[in-house]
Design a protein around this motif. Structure first.
Motif, PDB file in Angstrom:
ATOM      1  N   THR A  78      43.545  35.795  44.885  1.00 51.30           N
ATOM      2  CA  THR A  78      42.262  35.486  45.511  1.00 51.30           C
ATOM      3  C   THR A  78      41.249  36.602  45.358  1.00 51.30           C
ATOM      4  OG1 THR A  78      43.046  36.388  47.602  1.00 51.30           O
ATOM      5  CG2 THR A  78      43.362  34.025  47.231  1.00 51.30           C
ATOM      6  N   ALA A  79      41.617  37.704  44.701  1.00 45.27           N
ATOM      7  CA  ALA A  79      40.672  38.811  44.551  1.00 45.27           C
ATOM      8  C   ALA A  79      39.537  38.396  43.626  1.00 45.27           C
ATOM      9  CB  ALA A  79      41.380  40.035  43.989  1.00 45.27           C
ATOM     10  N   VAL A  80      38.320  38.654  44.053  1.00 47.35           N
ATOM     11  CA  VAL A  80      37.142  38.358  43.251  1.00 47.35           C
ATOM     12  C   VAL A  80      36.721  39.663  42.595  1.00 47.35           C
ATOM     13  CG1 VAL A  80      34.803  37.488  43.306  1.00 47.35           C
ATOM     14  CG2 VAL A  80      36.506  36.526  44.822  1.00 47.35           C
ATOM     15  N   ARG A  81      36.649  39.675  41.262  1.00 43.96           N
ATOM     16  CA  ARG A  81      36.485  40.926  40.527  1.00 43.96           C
ATOM     17  C   ARG A  81      35.024  41.365  40.369  1.00 43.96           C
ATOM     18  NH1 ARG A  81      41.346  41.790  41.046  1.00 43.96           N
ATOM     19  NH2 ARG A  81      42.953  40.916  39.754  1.00 43.96           N
ATOM     20  N   THR A  82      34.081  40.459  40.202  1.00 50.55           N
ATOM     21  CA  THR A  82      32.712  40.865  39.918  1.00 50.55           C
ATOM     22  C   THR A  82      31.812  40.598  41.107  1.00 50.55           C
ATOM     23  OG1 THR A  82      32.077  38.728  39.023  1.00 50.55           O
ATOM     24  CG2 THR A  82      33.024  40.312  37.484  1.00 50.55           C
ATOM     25  N   ARG A  83      30.712  41.331  41.159  1.00 51.73           N
ATOM     26  CA  ARG A  83      29.751  41.153  42.241  1.00 51.73           C
ATOM     27  C   ARG A  83      29.144  39.748  42.204  1.00 51.73           C
ATOM     28  NH1 ARG A  83      26.485  44.067  45.700  1.00 51.73           N
ATOM     29  NH2 ARG A  83      24.418  43.216  45.991  1.00 51.73           N
ATOM     30  N   ARG A  94      52.026  51.128  45.255  1.00 48.98           N
ATOM     31  CA  ARG A  94      52.387  49.795  45.743  1.00 48.98           C
ATOM     32  C   ARG A  94      51.143  49.030  46.207  1.00 48.98           C
ATOM     33  NH1 ARG A  94      56.311  49.739  50.558  1.00 48.98           N
ATOM     34  NH2 ARG A  94      56.952  51.644  49.552  1.00 48.98           N
ATOM     35  N   ARG A  95      50.230  49.722  46.928  1.00 48.80           N
ATOM     36  CA  ARG A  95      48.984  49.083  47.380  1.00 48.80           C
ATOM     37  C   ARG A  95      48.135  48.646  46.196  1.00 48.80           C
ATOM     38  NH1 ARG A  95      48.299  53.358  51.010  1.00 48.80           N
ATOM     39  NH2 ARG A  95      46.773  54.220  49.582  1.00 48.80           N
ATOM     40  N   ASP A  96      48.007  49.531  45.199  1.00 51.19           N
ATOM     41  CA  ASP A  96      47.204  49.203  44.025  1.00 51.19           C
ATOM     42  C   ASP A  96      47.790  48.011  43.272  1.00 51.19           C
ATOM     43  OD1 ASP A  96      45.501  51.221  44.680  1.00 51.19           O
ATOM     44  OD2 ASP A  96      46.291  52.655  43.211  1.00 51.19           O
ATOM     45  N   ALA A  97      49.117  47.942  43.180  1.00 50.15           N
ATOM     46  CA  ALA A  97      49.756  46.823  42.497  1.00 50.15           C
ATOM     47  C   ALA A  97      49.483  45.519  43.236  1.00 50.15           C
ATOM     48  CB  ALA A  97      51.261  47.059  42.381  1.00 50.15           C
ATOM     49  N   LEU A  98      49.505  45.561  44.573  1.00 49.15           N
ATOM     50  CA  LEU A  98      49.205  44.356  45.346  1.00 49.15           C
ATOM     51  C   LEU A  98      47.767  43.906  45.127  1.00 49.15           C
ATOM     52  CD1 LEU A  98      51.007  45.037  48.737  1.00 49.15           C
ATOM     53  CD2 LEU A  98      51.478  43.199  47.130  1.00 49.15           C
ATOM     54  N   ARG A  99      46.858  44.860  45.060  1.00 50.08           N
ATOM     55  CA  ARG A  99      45.447  44.505  44.851  1.00 50.08           C
ATOM     56  C   ARG A  99      45.237  43.882  43.477  1.00 50.08           C
ATOM     57  NH1 ARG A  99      43.542  50.026  47.218  1.00 50.08           N
ATOM     58  NH2 ARG A  99      43.471  49.527  49.415  1.00 50.08           N
ATOM     59  N   GLN A 100      45.897  44.403  42.462  1.00 49.61           N
ATOM     60  CA  GLN A 100      45.730  43.893  41.101  1.00 49.61           C
ATOM     61  C   GLN A 100      46.342  42.509  40.945  1.00 49.61           C
ATOM     62  OE1 GLN A 100      43.917  45.184  38.676  1.00 49.61           O
ATOM     63  NE2 GLN A 100      43.341  46.878  40.006  1.00 49.61           N
ATOM     64  N   SER A 101      47.451  42.261  41.641  1.00 51.15           N
ATOM     65  CA  SER A 101      48.138  40.980  41.468  1.00 51.15           C
ATOM     66  C   SER A 101      47.594  39.889  42.375  1.00 51.15           C
ATOM     67  CB  SER A 101      49.634  41.154  41.733  1.00 51.15           C
ATOM     68  OG  SER A 101      49.835  41.455  43.105  1.00 51.15           O
TER      69      SER A 101
END
Length: 136
Positions: free
Chosen positions: A81-86, A71-78
């Protein structure tokens, strides 16, 4: 039980087991704070008695932990506002960092009046004797 009887029951009363006794002594206050033990008396007269309080929640099973992790991983992927690259994180941090305020340029050998004329600001702190004179 007294501390000495606890040492004897746990098998750490023998000579050369000072570290183990120290560990027992440091654990007892935590058990009292959690409510698992009740303490009466102070110092060498201290006695401990079990309260019968059980742990509040049992540990989760491996299946439950895996479900929570999924469930945590799914929230992080969806997350939008998550920035994927450095590089994107660095660019976002640079955009969110405010520009530093510019201080007036200091010129060697200038007077206070010249500094004030250029837009500088001087704060004068009163000496303790000036404050005492004002109080009288």
């Amino acid at each position: 039980m007294t501390t000495q009887s606890l040492y004897e029951r746990m098998g750490v009363a023998a000579v050369g087991m000072a570290d183990e006794r120290k560990n027992v002594r440091s654990t007892l206050p935590a058990l009292v704070r959690c409510g698992f033990l009740a303490k009466t008396g102070l110092g060498t007269d201290a006695a401990y008695q079990t309260t019968g309080k059980a742990k509040q929640a049992p540990m989760a099973s491996d299946a439950e932990l895996a479900r929570r992790k999924g469930r945590r991983d799914a929230l992080r992927q969806s997350s939008v506002t998550a920035v994927r690259t450095r590089a994107a994180r660095v660019a976002q941090q640079a955009a969110n960092t405010p520009a530093p305020a510019k201080a007036p340029k200091v010129v060697e050998g200038e007077t206070v009046e010249q500094f004030l004329a250029r837009g500088g600001w001087v704060q004068r702190l009163r000496a303790h004797w000036e404050l005492m004179e004002r109080a009288v």
